[in-house]
Design a protein around this motif. Structure first.
Motif, PDB file in Angstrom:
ATOM      1  N   THR A   8     -18.410 -47.656  -9.638  1.00  0.00           N
ATOM      2  CA  THR A   8     -18.341 -48.639  -8.505  1.00  0.00           C
ATOM      3  C   THR A   8     -17.242 -49.335  -8.218  1.00  0.00           C
ATOM      4  O   THR A   8     -16.680 -49.399  -7.211  1.00  0.00           O
ATOM      5  N   ARG A   9     -16.738 -50.094  -9.465  1.00  0.00           N
ATOM      6  CA  ARG A   9     -15.482 -50.794  -9.351  1.00  0.00           C
ATOM      7  C   ARG A   9     -15.018 -51.083 -10.742  1.00  0.00           C
ATOM      8  O   ARG A   9     -15.619 -50.983 -11.571  1.00  0.00           O
ATOM      9  N   GLY A  10     -13.601 -51.113 -10.810  1.00  0.00           N
ATOM     10  CA  GLY A  10     -12.988 -51.027 -12.030  1.00  0.00           C
ATOM     11  C   GLY A  10     -11.520 -51.238 -12.116  1.00  0.00           C
ATOM     12  O   GLY A  10     -11.080 -51.450 -10.863  1.00  0.00           O
ATOM     13  N   VAL A  11     -11.125 -51.132 -13.200  1.00  0.00           N
ATOM     14  CA  VAL A  11      -9.541 -51.361 -13.648  1.00  0.00           C
ATOM     15  C   VAL A  11      -9.209 -50.416 -14.424  1.00  0.00           C
ATOM     16  O   VAL A  11      -9.892 -50.428 -15.738  1.00  0.00           O
ATOM     17  N   ILE A  12      -8.022 -49.841 -14.395  1.00  0.00           N
ATOM     18  CA  ILE A  12      -7.419 -49.172 -15.617  1.00  0.00           C
ATOM     19  C   ILE A  12      -6.096 -49.826 -15.848  1.00  0.00           C
ATOM     20  O   ILE A  12      -5.267 -49.869 -15.016  1.00  0.00           O
ATOM     21  N   THR A  13      -6.106 -50.636 -16.884  1.00  0.00           N
ATOM     22  CA  THR A  13      -4.860 -51.435 -17.200  1.00  0.00           C
ATOM     23  C   THR A  13      -3.597 -50.726 -17.514  1.00  0.00           C
ATOM     24  O   THR A  13      -3.878 -49.440 -17.847  1.00  0.00           O
ATOM     25  N   GLU A  62      -3.946 -49.344 -20.721  1.00  0.00           N
ATOM     26  CA  GLU A  62      -4.706 -48.361 -21.096  1.00  0.00           C
ATOM     27  C   GLU A  62      -4.420 -46.811 -20.510  1.00  0.00           C
ATOM     28  O   GLU A  62      -5.019 -45.659 -20.532  1.00  0.00           O
ATOM     29  N   ALA A  63      -3.224 -47.037 -19.524  1.00  0.00           N
ATOM     30  CA  ALA A  63      -2.904 -45.779 -18.718  1.00  0.00           C
ATOM     31  C   ALA A  63      -2.675 -44.339 -19.584  1.00  0.00           C
ATOM     32  O   ALA A  63      -2.831 -43.384 -19.242  1.00  0.00           O
ATOM     33  N   ALA A  64      -1.581 -44.968 -20.866  1.00  0.00           N
ATOM     34  CA  ALA A  64      -1.453 -43.864 -21.464  1.00  0.00           C
ATOM     35  C   ALA A  64      -2.590 -42.989 -22.010  1.00  0.00           C
ATOM     36  O   ALA A  64      -2.401 -41.762 -22.100  1.00  0.00           O
ATOM     37  N   GLN A  65      -3.523 -43.627 -22.727  1.00  0.00           N
ATOM     38  CA  GLN A  65      -4.402 -43.054 -23.172  1.00  0.00           C
ATOM     39  C   GLN A  65      -5.338 -42.228 -21.870  1.00  0.00           C
ATOM     40  O   GLN A  65      -5.812 -41.342 -22.313  1.00  0.00           O
ATOM     41  N   MET A 101      -1.322 -40.402 -10.382  1.00  0.00           N
ATOM     42  CA  MET A 101      -1.306 -42.019 -10.020  1.00  0.00           C
ATOM     43  C   MET A 101      -1.159 -42.526 -11.722  1.00  0.00           C
ATOM     44  O   MET A 101      -0.478 -43.537 -11.752  1.00  0.00           O
ATOM     45  N   LEU A 102      -2.059 -42.077 -12.182  1.00  0.00           N
ATOM     46  CA  LEU A 102      -1.987 -42.718 -13.879  1.00  0.00           C
ATOM     47  C   LEU A 102      -0.700 -42.505 -14.669  1.00  0.00           C
ATOM     48  O   LEU A 102      -0.315 -43.461 -14.988  1.00  0.00           O
ATOM     49  N   ARG A 103       0.084 -41.403 -14.284  1.00  0.00           N
ATOM     50  CA  ARG A 103       1.610 -41.156 -14.760  1.00  0.00           C
ATOM     51  C   ARG A 103       2.349 -42.084 -14.367  1.00  0.00           C
ATOM     52  O   ARG A 103       3.206 -42.796 -15.070  1.00  0.00           O
ATOM     53  N   ALA A 104       2.160 -42.374 -13.016  1.00  0.00           N
ATOM     54  CA  ALA A 104       3.220 -43.250 -12.381  1.00  0.00           C
ATOM     55  C   ALA A 104       2.621 -44.978 -12.800  1.00  0.00           C
ATOM     56  O   ALA A 104       3.747 -45.613 -12.929  1.00  0.00           O
ATOM     57  N   ALA A 105       1.581 -45.167 -12.989  1.00  0.00           N
ATOM     58  CA  ALA A 105       1.175 -46.480 -13.289  1.00  0.00           C
ATOM     59  C   ALA A 105       1.479 -46.601 -14.736  1.00  0.00           C
ATOM     60  O   ALA A 105       1.955 -47.724 -15.177  1.00  0.00           O
ATOM     61  N   ASN A 154       4.291 -49.465 -15.584  1.00  0.00           N
ATOM     62  CA  ASN A 154       3.420 -50.526 -16.285  1.00  0.00           C
ATOM     63  C   ASN A 154       2.603 -51.186 -15.153  1.00  0.00           C
ATOM     64  O   ASN A 154       2.573 -52.557 -15.487  1.00  0.00           O
ATOM     65  N   ASP A 155       1.784 -50.715 -14.573  1.00  0.00           N
ATOM     66  CA  ASP A 155       0.952 -51.175 -13.353  1.00  0.00           C
ATOM     67  C   ASP A 155      -0.379 -50.715 -13.666  1.00  0.00           C
ATOM     68  O   ASP A 155      -0.814 -49.790 -14.568  1.00  0.00           O
ATOM     69  N   ASN A 156      -1.428 -51.438 -13.077  1.00  0.00           N
ATOM     70  CA  ASN A 156      -2.905 -51.212 -13.241  1.00  0.00           C
ATOM     71  C   ASN A 156      -3.114 -50.579 -12.105  1.00  0.00           C
ATOM     72  O   ASN A 156      -2.625 -50.263 -11.174  1.00  0.00           O
ATOM     73  N   ILE A 157      -4.434 -49.667 -12.051  1.00  0.00           N
ATOM     74  CA  ILE A 157      -4.878 -49.012 -11.105  1.00  0.00           C
ATOM     75  C   ILE A 157      -6.436 -49.908 -11.175  1.00  0.00           C
ATOM     76  O   ILE A 157      -7.002 -49.936 -11.743  1.00  0.00           O
ATOM     77  N   VAL A 158      -6.662 -50.036  -9.796  1.00  0.00           N
ATOM     78  CA  VAL A 158      -8.002 -50.642  -9.481  1.00  0.00           C
ATOM     79  C   VAL A 158      -8.671 -49.830  -8.432  1.00  0.00           C
ATOM     80  O   VAL A 158      -8.186 -49.068  -7.659  1.00  0.00           O
TER      81      VAL A 158
END
Length: 116
Positions: free
Chosen positions: A32-37, A40-43, A101-105, A109-113
């Motif tokens: 529903t909603r969340g964040v990948i900090t 956490e992006a590399a993992q 998107m995950l690779r770019a984040a 050093n950005d979050n994804i929401v």
């Protein structure tokens, strides 16, 4: 239902919930909603790449997941198995925009929401 993933390091990625659900399950995230900090992006990249590799090794499992995400699809009378195979969009293809998107984040050093 649509899910839109947002990050300052790339364009938005919008996916149907049923397609995003498998990705979010792999990442142990709420649909529903969340964040990948950023931390956490590399993992997340590693987990998603591993799941993509597994889906390519076992296309029959990938096809099984796809059939469950579209239970309302009824093949046309003249649709052959070859045509269905050719038109199948696999997990790797569906996951690619979010993986990018995950690779770019990760690199920025950005979050994804999503869902906010």
């Amino acid at each position: 239902m649509l899910i839109t993933f947002k990050s300052q390091s790339s364009s938005e990625v919008t996916m149907y919930q049923e397609h995003a659900q498998r990705i979010l399950d792999v990442l142990n995230k709420n649909h529903t909603r969340g964040v990948i900090t950023a931390a956490e992006a590399a993992q997340a990249v590693a987990l998603l790449e591993q799941e993509i590799a597994l889906s390519k090794l076992h296309p029959e499992v990938d096809a099984e997941h796809a059939s469950h995400s579209h239970p309302h699809h009824l093949p046309e009378v003249d649709e052959t198995a070859e045509m269905a195979e050719k038109n199948h969009i696999g997990f790797a293809q569906r996951a690619f925009p979010l993986l990018e998107m995950l690779r770019a984040a990760r690199d920025a050093n950005d979050n994804i929401v999503w869902g906010v």
